[in-house]
Design a protein around this motif. Structure first.
Motif, mmCIF file in Angstrom:
data_model
loop_
_atom_site.group_PDB
_atom_site.id
_atom_site.type_symbol
_atom_site.label_atom_id
_atom_site.label_comp_id
_atom_site.label_asym_id
_atom_site.label_seq_id
_atom_site.Cartn_x
_atom_site.Cartn_y
_atom_site.Cartn_z
ATOM 1 N N ASN A 153 0.854 -1.180 0.000
ATOM 2 C CA ASN A 153 0.000 0.000 0.000
ATOM 3 C C ASN A 153 0.892 1.232 0.000
ATOM 4 N N ASP A 154 0.305 2.338 -0.410
ATOM 5 C CA ASP A 154 0.993 3.622 -0.338
ATOM 6 C C ASP A 154 0.337 4.414 0.786
ATOM 7 N N LEU A 155 0.932 4.270 1.972
ATOM 8 C CA LEU A 155 0.352 4.905 3.146
ATOM 9 C C LEU A 155 0.662 6.394 3.225
ATOM 10 N N THR A 156 1.457 6.887 2.300
ATOM 11 C CA THR A 156 1.752 8.323 2.312
ATOM 12 C C THR A 156 0.580 9.129 1.765
ATOM 13 N N LEU A 157 -0.322 8.464 1.079
ATOM 14 C CA LEU A 157 -1.492 9.158 0.526
ATOM 15 C C LEU A 157 -2.627 9.153 1.548
ATOM 16 N N LYS A 158 -3.373 10.249 1.577
ATOM 17 C CA LYS A 158 -4.471 10.375 2.518
ATOM 18 C C LYS A 158 -5.535 9.319 2.266
ATOM 19 N N ARG A 159 -6.157 8.908 3.353
ATOM 20 C CA ARG A 159 -7.266 7.956 3.374
ATOM 21 C C ARG A 159 -6.833 6.512 3.122
ATOM 22 N N ASN A 160 -5.523 6.277 2.803
ATOM 23 C CA ASN A 160 -5.039 4.903 2.652
ATOM 24 C C ASN A 160 -4.586 4.370 4.023
ATOM 25 N N PHE A 161 -4.897 3.117 4.301
ATOM 26 C CA PHE A 161 -4.451 2.508 5.559
ATOM 27 C C PHE A 161 -4.450 0.993 5.414
ATOM 28 N N ASN A 162 -3.762 0.348 6.347
ATOM 29 C CA ASN A 162 -3.729 -1.118 6.417
ATOM 30 C C ASN A 162 -4.412 -1.558 7.702
ATOM 31 N N THR A 163 -5.163 -2.641 7.641
ATOM 32 C CA THR A 163 -5.848 -3.186 8.810
ATOM 33 C C THR A 163 -5.255 -4.551 9.150
ATOM 34 N N ILE A 164 -4.825 -4.686 10.405
ATOM 35 C CA ILE A 164 -4.236 -5.949 10.870
ATOM 36 C C ILE A 164 -5.234 -6.597 11.807
ATOM 37 N N ASN A 165 -5.474 -7.910 11.613
ATOM 38 C CA ASN A 165 -6.400 -8.677 12.438
ATOM 39 C C ASN A 165 -5.721 -9.951 12.928
ATOM 40 N N TRP A 166 -6.176 -10.456 14.067
ATOM 41 C CA TRP A 166 -5.629 -11.692 14.623
ATOM 42 C C TRP A 166 -6.661 -12.307 15.569
ATOM 43 N N THR A 167 -6.352 -13.497 16.034
ATOM 44 C CA THR A 167 -7.257 -14.216 16.935
ATOM 45 C C THR A 167 -6.908 -13.886 18.387
ATOM 46 N N ALA A 168 -7.928 -13.764 19.212
ATOM 47 C CA ALA A 168 -7.707 -13.437 20.624
ATOM 48 C C ALA A 168 -6.940 -14.554 21.328
ATOM 49 N N VAL A 169 -6.169 -14.166 22.349
ATOM 50 C CA VAL A 169 -5.360 -15.099 23.140
ATOM 51 C C VAL A 169 -5.875 -15.098 24.576
ATOM 52 N N ALA A 170 -6.091 -16.281 25.129
ATOM 53 C CA ALA A 170 -6.552 -16.395 26.520
ATOM 54 C C ALA A 170 -5.496 -15.827 27.465
ATOM 55 N N GLY A 171 -5.932 -14.985 28.390
ATOM 56 C CA GLY A 171 -5.017 -14.410 29.364
ATOM 57 C C GLY A 171 -4.379 -13.114 28.931
ATOM 58 N N ALA A 172 -4.581 -12.683 27.680
ATOM 59 C CA ALA A 172 -3.975 -11.445 27.197
ATOM 60 C C ALA A 172 -4.811 -10.246 27.631
ATOM 61 N N THR A 173 -4.149 -9.228 28.133
ATOM 62 C CA THR A 173 -4.845 -7.988 28.486
ATOM 63 C C THR A 173 -4.732 -6.949 27.381
ATOM 64 N N ARG A 174 -3.740 -7.081 26.521
ATOM 65 C CA ARG A 174 -3.583 -6.201 25.368
ATOM 66 C C ARG A 174 -2.630 -6.859 24.374
ATOM 67 N N TYR A 175 -2.466 -6.203 23.234
ATOM 68 C CA TYR A 175 -1.616 -6.733 22.172
ATOM 69 C C TYR A 175 -0.696 -5.626 21.654
ATOM 70 N N LYS A 176 0.521 -6.018 21.301
ATOM 71 C CA LYS A 176 1.470 -5.095 20.696
ATOM 72 C C LYS A 176 1.613 -5.415 19.212
ATOM 73 N N VAL A 177 1.645 -4.363 18.407
ATOM 74 C CA VAL A 177 1.748 -4.531 16.957
ATOM 75 C C VAL A 177 3.098 -4.006 16.503
ATOM 76 N N TYR A 178 3.781 -4.788 15.671
ATOM 77 C CA TYR A 178 5.095 -4.438 15.156
ATOM 78 C C TYR A 178 5.047 -4.403 13.630
ATOM 79 N N LYS A 179 5.886 -3.544 13.067
ATOM 80 C CA LYS A 179 5.850 -3.326 11.620
ATOM 81 C C LYS A 179 7.269 -3.252 11.079
ATOM 82 N N ALA A 180 7.444 -3.808 9.881
ATOM 83 C CA ALA A 180 8.721 -3.711 9.175
ATOM 84 C C ALA A 180 8.450 -3.159 7.781
ATOM 85 N N ASP A 181 8.997 -1.976 7.471
ATOM 86 C CA ASP A 181 8.856 -1.392 6.131
ATOM 87 C C ASP A 181 9.911 -1.984 5.205
ATOM 88 N N ASN A 182 9.459 -2.449 4.056
ATOM 89 C CA ASN A 182 10.358 -3.074 3.085
ATOM 90 C C ASN A 182 11.144 -4.200 3.767
#
Length: 603
Positions: free
Chosen positions: A115-144
């Protein structure tokens, strides 16, 4: 018969391996290290629920599954501005976090989207399955093709990236187990600064490994490293240094085969930090044997790798560092040609180290650091002491011993426990080896359950506070002599004698000389006793005289305990030195607090 039963659980270690087994305990979990076994632990879940388990290094929370990334691209051209749509790949992963335990899972599977996230209104959506015992989730990203960096956290299972720049100084943990195969198993373990510390494998004998901070069973790391990551380093010195023990005091000490090293984060007491190498500094040039070290207050006791002695490690203000002292220097004959195979420290109510020698004898080391009182005593029994340990029970430390004894020509191994130091009535004390005690509702003259003393003719006992010796056990029972009577509270076991001999008196005489080499004799000796009965004293074994203790007791009642100062007249014999020998052979209490001599010097 009572309903008590011995609880047993299978162990991965055989009897020959126990001497090399190192352990460290926290609450109901005991971590174990042996060079031929993967790191293990003994877990107590209940009075009858114990289990040996292999430590599975990793976070206690699983990684999220089903990670996907979807591009939303309503803007693919900026029109009149002249800019064009320039899509770039972005790769995402997610970790689960439990804020109550502090654990962060390893990363999920990776998901890549363009995607070209430098343009307005463009975005990426990340989804995953819930984990038992988790209070929150951290998201990590690698460009190129860059490394992963942190872009945000959420308590839901979806996250929107609208061109968030990754923080490359925070990366997801990567799985790591340095002890995965034979040759990499550690042989020593301790706990230090909220980390489990392991050392000495066959492949890296001078290596040290530490878990993540606050996570004793997690060796995961990040790239780049963060301060709380697992860490590893090696003890570097001019000679090979196998790390025999890791000891925790105010800092971490590595007792190697050649020297003793002080370890901290920066050389000035700083905490261990995975982002920078620790400071390892050689403090003492006498290495340690494989006998586990004892920590008494702020002093470490250890047996050197070379020679026969016991040394201490403690801070010395004059050198502003650690210093080692030989605490066996006044009793070298107790250690010549012999070594300690097992020892323990009983803190209360006496400050005493108990040590089993390789010849089966038991050593007792009295240690009162603040009073500068210390000394060794040799304890011998009719058998061989194999090992010792100490367990706190009811406000005092009770010493357990494994002893090999002969019962009718057959070697039997006994687990014995030293009796309590605290008693209010003399009939409740017990000063016998391999003894059993009991109380009864009615007066008894015959006692059973003495199979472990079968065939012995030298059994001694204490019955309602009265001592008796020379008893015989037949078919597991004994009967008291008719003229002795009976009792309701009794103890029977193997007798022993207590001998105390003072060092020769060394004084300066009125003429300015010394009493050394001159004819001298002892007149009177004064001893200060506490709760003592039935002792003898003299100038040697041939001239021992009983100290009179019975005064106004009723007929048939046991002697009263002696408390206070008592004067003893010595044999009127001149010798070349003045010593006092005190002996007790009866199974009764004996505590001597002080002794004063009055020598007469001639010539």
């Amino acid at each position: 018969m009572g309903g008590n039963r011995i609880y047993k659980v299978g162990s991965p270690y055989n009897g020959e391996e126990l001497a090399e087994l190192d352990f460290e305990q926290t609450a109901d979990t005991m971590y174990m290290a042996h060079i031929d076994h993967a790191p293990g632990k003994l877990v107590r879940a209940g009075h009858t629920d114990w289990s040996f388990q292999t430590v599975t290094f990793g976070p206690s929370i699983v990684a999220p599954a089903g990670c996907t990334a979807t591009a939303t691209t309503p803007n693919t051209d900026s029109g009149n501005s002249g800019a064009s749509y320039f899509p770039q790949p972005a790769t995402y992963c997610v970790t689960a976090v439990n804020d109550d335990t502090g654990y962060e899972s390893r990363a999920s599977s990776e998901a890549t989207v363009t995607n070209d996230l430098t343009l307005k209104r463009n975005f990426n959506t990340i989804n995953w399955t819930a984990v038992a015992g988790a209070t929150r989730y951290k998201v990590y990203k690698a460009d190129n093709s860059q490394f992963f960096g942190y872009i945000g956290s959420t308590d839901s299972t979806t996250f929107r990236d609208d061109n968030i720049g990754p923080a490359l100084d925070q990366a997801p943990p990567q799985g790591n187990n340095p002890f995965a195969a034979a040759g990499d198993y550690p042989s020593t373990v301790t706990l230090f600064e909220q980390r489990s510390m392991w050392a000495r494998t066959s492949n890296v004998p001078h290596g040290v490994w530490g878990s993540r901070s606050g996570q004793l069973e997690n060796m995961d790391r990040s790239r780049p490293a963060i301060a709380s990551d697992a860490l590893s380093f090696a003890i570097m010195a001019g000679r090979v240094n196998s790390v025999n023990h890791l000891v925790t005091t105010t800092s971490l000490l590595a007792l190697t085969s050649d020297s003793v090293f002080h370890i901290d984060g920066d050389g000035s007491g700083g905490v261990l930090d995975a982002t920078s190498p620790p400071a390892t500094r050689r403090q003492i040039g006498r290495g340690s044997s494989r006998l586990p070290a004892l920590v008494v207050d702020n002093v470490v006791f250890y047996q050197p790798s070379v020679g026969q002695s016991v040394r201490t490690i403690g801070y010395d203000f004059t050198i502003d560092g650690l210093k080692s002292n030989d605490v066996s220097i006044f009793s070298p004959h107790f250690f010549e040609g012999m070594s300690i195979v097992s020892w323990c420290y009983a803190q209360e109510p006496r400050s005493v180290i108990w040590a089993a020698r390789d010849d089966g004898k038991l050593l007792c080391f009295t240690w009162e650091q603040e009073q500068n009182v210390w000394g060794w005593t040799l304890c011998e029994t009719d058998g061989n002491v194999v090992s010792v340990c100490c367990i706190s029970e009811d406000g005092e430390d009770r010493v357990y011993l494994m002893v090999d004894r002969q019962v009718q020509g057959v070697t039997r191994r006994f687990v014995e426990r030293m009796v309590s130091h605290r008693w209010s009535d003399v009939k409740d004390c017990c000063f016998l080896d391999c003894a059993v005690s009991g109380s009864f509702d009615t007066v008894q003259t015959t006692f059973t359950g003495l199979w472990h003393l079968e065939g012995r003719t030298d059994v001694a006992g204490l019955v309602d506070g009265k001592a008796i010796t020379g008893l015989t056990v037949t078919n597991g029972r004994l009967t008291l002599p008719d003229d002795f009577g009976g009792g309701k509270v009794a103890s029977f076991g193997i007798p022993y004698e207590v001998t105390v001999e003072t060092l020769p008196v060394r004084i300066s005489t009125q003429d300015g000389g010394s009493n050394m080499g001159r004819v001298q004799a002892l007149g009177e000796v004064v001893v200060r006793l506490s709760n003592t009965r039935q002792i003898k004293a003299g100038i040697n074994e041939a001239d021992l005289f009983p100290l009179k203790s019975r005064m106004g007791e009723a007929y048939g009642a046991p002697d009263a305990l002696m408390n206070g100062e008592y004067t003893i007249n010595m044999a009127n014999k001149a010798r070349d030195e003045c010593v006092v020998l005190i002996r007790q052979t009866a199974p009764l209490p004996f505590t001597m607090l002080a002794i004063a001599q009055d020598p007469e010097v001639y010539g």
